[in-house]
Scaffold this motif. Structure first.
Motif, PDB file in Angstrom:
ATOM      1  N   THR A  56      -7.579   9.139   8.182  1.00 51.52           N
ATOM      2  CA  THR A  56      -6.731  10.109   7.491  1.00 51.52           C
ATOM      3  C   THR A  56      -7.512  11.354   7.108  1.00 51.52           C
ATOM      4  O   THR A  56      -8.731  11.315   6.933  1.00 51.52           O
ATOM      5  N   ASN A  57      -6.780  12.421   6.950  1.00 49.44           N
ATOM      6  CA  ASN A  57      -7.359  13.686   6.518  1.00 49.44           C
ATOM      7  C   ASN A  57      -6.316  14.388   5.658  1.00 49.44           C
ATOM      8  O   ASN A  57      -5.122  14.379   5.999  1.00 49.44           O
ATOM      9  N   TYR A  58      -6.753  14.976   4.569  1.00 47.03           N
ATOM     10  CA  TYR A  58      -5.828  15.615   3.638  1.00 47.03           C
ATOM     11  C   TYR A  58      -6.277  17.032   3.309  1.00 47.03           C
ATOM     12  O   TYR A  58      -7.473  17.328   3.259  1.00 47.03           O
ATOM     13  N   ALA A  59      -5.309  17.878   3.053  1.00 41.05           N
ATOM     14  CA  ALA A  59      -5.625  19.182   2.502  1.00 41.05           C
ATOM     15  C   ALA A  59      -6.203  18.995   1.108  1.00 41.05           C
ATOM     16  O   ALA A  59      -5.810  18.078   0.371  1.00 41.05           O
ATOM     17  N   ASP A  60      -7.138  19.837   0.750  1.00 41.37           N
ATOM     18  CA  ASP A  60      -7.782  19.712  -0.564  1.00 41.37           C
ATOM     19  C   ASP A  60      -6.759  19.760  -1.691  1.00 41.37           C
ATOM     20  O   ASP A  60      -6.908  19.086  -2.716  1.00 41.37           O
ATOM     21  N   SER A  61      -5.700  20.521  -1.500  1.00 51.98           N
ATOM     22  CA  SER A  61      -4.717  20.711  -2.555  1.00 51.98           C
ATOM     23  C   SER A  61      -3.896  19.465  -2.857  1.00 51.98           C
ATOM     24  O   SER A  61      -3.243  19.395  -3.903  1.00 51.98           O
ATOM     25  N   VAL A  62      -3.915  18.483  -1.954  1.00 47.21           N
ATOM     26  CA  VAL A  62      -3.097  17.294  -2.165  1.00 47.21           C
ATOM     27  C   VAL A  62      -3.929  16.025  -2.285  1.00 47.21           C
ATOM     28  O   VAL A  62      -3.375  14.949  -2.534  1.00 47.21           O
ATOM     29  N   LYS A  63      -5.229  16.119  -2.127  1.00 50.38           N
ATOM     30  CA  LYS A  63      -6.092  14.937  -2.217  1.00 50.38           C
ATOM     31  C   LYS A  63      -5.927  14.270  -3.573  1.00 50.38           C
ATOM     32  O   LYS A  63      -5.928  14.926  -4.613  1.00 50.38           O
ATOM     33  N   GLY A  64      -5.783  12.950  -3.524  1.00 54.20           N
ATOM     34  CA  GLY A  64      -5.612  12.200  -4.756  1.00 54.20           C
ATOM     35  C   GLY A  64      -4.177  12.113  -5.232  1.00 54.20           C
ATOM     36  O   GLY A  64      -3.867  11.342  -6.144  1.00 54.20           O
ATOM     37  N   ARG A  65      -3.289  12.909  -4.636  1.00 62.51           N
ATOM     38  CA  ARG A  65      -1.880  12.889  -5.040  1.00 62.51           C
ATOM     39  C   ARG A  65      -0.964  12.402  -3.916  1.00 62.51           C
ATOM     40  O   ARG A  65       0.045  11.754  -4.180  1.00 62.51           O
ATOM     41  N   PHE A  66      -1.304  12.730  -2.685  1.00 59.60           N
ATOM     42  CA  PHE A  66      -0.480  12.367  -1.534  1.00 59.60           C
ATOM     43  C   PHE A  66      -1.174  11.282  -0.714  1.00 59.60           C
ATOM     44  O   PHE A  66      -2.410  11.248  -0.614  1.00 59.60           O
ATOM     45  N   THR A  67      -0.368  10.428  -0.111  1.00 63.54           N
ATOM     46  CA  THR A  67      -0.893   9.383   0.767  1.00 63.54           C
ATOM     47  C   THR A  67      -0.063   9.328   2.034  1.00 63.54           C
ATOM     48  O   THR A  67       1.166   9.208   1.970  1.00 63.54           O
ATOM     49  N   ILE A  68      -0.737   9.408   3.158  1.00 57.24           N
ATOM     50  CA  ILE A  68      -0.063   9.291   4.448  1.00 57.24           C
ATOM     51  C   ILE A  68      -0.313   7.894   4.998  1.00 57.24           C
ATOM     52  O   ILE A  68      -1.399   7.333   4.846  1.00 57.24           O
ATOM     53  N   SER A  69       0.720   7.319   5.614  1.00 58.42           N
ATOM     54  CA  SER A  69       0.597   5.992   6.208  1.00 58.42           C
ATOM     55  C   SER A  69       1.507   5.916   7.425  1.00 58.42           C
ATOM     56  O   SER A  69       2.413   6.749   7.595  1.00 58.42           O
ATOM     57  N   ARG A  70       1.258   4.917   8.265  1.00 57.97           N
ATOM     58  CA  ARG A  70       2.062   4.750   9.463  1.00 57.97           C
ATOM     59  C   ARG A  70       2.283   3.276   9.737  1.00 57.97           C
ATOM     60  O   ARG A  70       1.457   2.434   9.382  1.00 57.97           O
ATOM     61  N   ASP A  71       3.398   3.000  10.391  1.00 57.71           N
ATOM     62  CA  ASP A  71       3.765   1.632  10.732  1.00 57.71           C
ATOM     63  C   ASP A  71       4.188   1.614  12.195  1.00 57.71           C
ATOM     64  O   ASP A  71       5.228   2.174  12.546  1.00 57.71           O
ATOM     65  N   SER A  72       3.391   0.975  13.022  1.00 55.89           N
ATOM     66  CA  SER A  72       3.672   0.961  14.458  1.00 55.89           C
ATOM     67  C   SER A  72       4.919   0.148  14.784  1.00 55.89           C
ATOM     68  O   SER A  72       5.607   0.434  15.761  1.00 55.89           O
ATOM     69  N   ALA A  73       5.207  -0.852  13.984  1.00 57.64           N
ATOM     70  CA  ALA A  73       6.394  -1.672  14.242  1.00 57.64           C
ATOM     71  C   ALA A  73       7.680  -0.878  14.025  1.00 57.64           C
ATOM     72  O   ALA A  73       8.697  -1.139  14.666  1.00 57.64           O
ATOM     73  N   LYS A  74       7.607   0.103  13.133  1.00 59.24           N
ATOM     74  CA  LYS A  74       8.780   0.919  12.817  1.00 59.24           C
ATOM     75  C   LYS A  74       8.694   2.315  13.419  1.00 59.24           C
ATOM     76  O   LYS A  74       9.629   3.110  13.242  1.00 59.24           O
ATOM     77  N   ASN A  75       7.585   2.612  14.095  1.00 58.93           N
ATOM     78  CA  ASN A  75       7.397   3.943  14.689  1.00 58.93           C
ATOM     79  C   ASN A  75       7.637   5.039  13.655  1.00 58.93           C
ATOM     80  O   ASN A  75       8.309   6.050  13.930  1.00 58.93           O
ATOM     81  N   THR A  76       7.100   4.823  12.497  1.00 60.38           N
ATOM     82  CA  THR A  76       7.383   5.704  11.367  1.00 60.38           C
ATOM     83  C   THR A  76       6.094   6.080  10.646  1.00 60.38           C
ATOM     84  O   THR A  76       5.191   5.250  10.522  1.00 60.38           O
ATOM     85  N   VAL A  77       6.051   7.316  10.190  1.00 61.60           N
ATOM     86  CA  VAL A  77       4.965   7.777   9.332  1.00 61.60           C
ATOM     87  C   VAL A  77       5.577   8.219   8.009  1.00 61.60           C
ATOM     88  O   VAL A  77       6.663   8.783   7.980  1.00 61.60           O
ATOM     89  N   TRP A  78       4.876   7.915   6.929  1.00 61.43           N
ATOM     90  CA  TRP A  78       5.349   8.267   5.598  1.00 61.43           C
ATOM     91  C   TRP A  78       4.367   9.217   4.906  1.00 61.43           C
ATOM     92  O   TRP A  78       3.171   9.204   5.202  1.00 61.43           O
TER      93      TRP A  78
END
Length: 114
Positions: A56-78
């Protein structure tokens, strides 16, 4: 190729929202998935990125507040967004980056009131 983003809305500062983006399995499995945003009068910027190996990689402005994740079974990123600030107000877009091309979804508006 379609990417369907959803989850935007109006929230008070300090609140949370979760964005989701679904696409086809053939694209998802071979893509680095990213969330970008564009505020009025500003250029589109990267918010968060997750590779196929879940790096993962985050913009400095959102580090610690936003979380990106993905699920291959659902073909979805959150994108889980916590402690939202008025400056997070923007149209949020998801992108699937493959070896051959980039695919963008339609944006979803996030508005954070003070």
């Amino acid at each position: 190729v379609q990417l369907q983003a959803s989850g935007g809305g109006l929230v008070q500062a300090g609140g949370s929202l979760t964005l989701s983006c679904a696409t086809s399995g053939s694209i998802f499995s071979s893509s680095d998935m990213g969330w970008y945003r564009q505020a009025p009068g500003k250029q589109r910027e990267l918010v968060a990125l997750i590779t196929g190996t879940r790096r993962t990689n985050y913009a400095d402005s959102v580090k610690g507040r936003f979380t990106i994740s993905r699920d291959s079974a659902k073909n979805t990123v959150w994108l889980q967004m916590n402690s939202l600030k008025p400056e997070d107000t923007a149209v949020y877009y998801c992108k699937a980056a493959t070896f051959f091309a980039d695919y963008w979804g339609k944006g979803t508006l996030v508005t954070v009131s003070s």
